[in-house]
Design an enzyme around this catalytic site. Sequence first.
Site, mmCIF file in Angstrom:
data_model
loop_
_atom_site.group_PDB
_atom_site.id
_atom_site.type_symbol
_atom_site.label_atom_id
_atom_site.label_comp_id
_atom_site.label_asym_id
_atom_site.label_seq_id
_atom_site.Cartn_x
_atom_site.Cartn_y
_atom_site.Cartn_z
ATOM 1 N N PRO A 1 -8.486 0.796 2.298
ATOM 2 C CG PRO A 1 -7.118 -0.882 3.140
ATOM 3 C CD PRO A 1 -8.104 -0.598 2.067
ATOM 4 C CD GLU A 2 -7.193 7.065 3.444
ATOM 5 O OE1 GLU A 2 -6.074 7.532 3.159
ATOM 6 O OE2 GLU A 2 -8.230 7.374 2.851
ATOM 7 C CE LYS B 1 -3.783 2.776 0.215
ATOM 8 N NZ LYS B 1 -4.805 3.207 -0.706
ATOM 9 C CG ASN C 1 -11.483 7.795 -2.394
ATOM 10 O OD1 ASN C 1 -10.843 8.484 -3.194
ATOM 11 N ND2 ASN C 1 -12.781 7.611 -2.463
ATOM 12 N NE ARG D 1 -12.205 3.962 -4.637
ATOM 13 C CZ ARG D 1 -11.489 3.834 -3.525
ATOM 14 N NH1 ARG D 1 -10.196 3.610 -3.583
ATOM 15 N NH2 ARG D 1 -12.069 3.932 -2.349
#
Length: 262
Positions: free
Chosen positions: A2-3, A50, A162, A246
């Site tokens: 998650p951002e 996060k 990402n 990633r």
Amino acid sequence: MPEGDSVWQTARRLDVLSGQVLTESDFRVPSLATVDLAGRTVLETVSRGKHLLTRLTDGMTIHSHLRMEGRWDVQQPSASWRRPEHEARVVLRTGATVAIGYSVRVDLVATVAEDSLVGHLGPDLLGPDWDAEEALRRLERVGHVPVGEALLDQRNLAGIGNIFRAEACFLAGVDPFDPVALVPDVPRLVRLCHQLLEAHRDRSSRITTGDRRPGRRLWVYQRRGPCLRCGTPIRSGELGPEGSERSVWWCPSCQPARRIAD
Ligand SMILES: [Zn+2]
């Protein structure tokens, strides 16, 4: 992963519990199986990068992290669960509300010891104490690291995932594989990251192009085919420290490489 914007929104959701007394806590992880927090009042939930910190009376903090697939739902006790019960890692109940943490990593820590969990984090892009200068100082120290990797490293600045690393590099015209030291304007890149997170803080869908039409909302993330700006085919590759690479997407024309080809 998650951002920062979705973690921030999750903290807001969990903040509904603030001021309520827990009538039951059910931790479905072995190390916390015997913990019972009933009777404690929830003070607040805050996000740090996060990480989610749910603070309780008696100096306890429930620390949770959404990892790749995690989510917290906050709902009325009678409402049906949105995910299978076996995915729940923690369930918190109050008289009026139930909060279910699915696939989250969860542990308990003394509130005074929160720093041991989040003290390593760089400045929080959505924090009340966002400090661009400190983020720049930290990025300067990793000048040899590919910029797309440095943006994901939460020790430099906290909150970029990402999607936004790909979009921020596009907006800055920077090849994500170039080392930080070759980025011509790092302050601008950091500003763009901050603007992206701020703009999405209260939004459910992510739009970096300004175009709401499906397939045109993001410049490069998960994009196949031509660049929305210049028509050059978008490229993708793997980027990150060995073992935690990633996928990343970029336009080789809008984001020309500045390093000597290897
Ligand atoms: Zn392009």
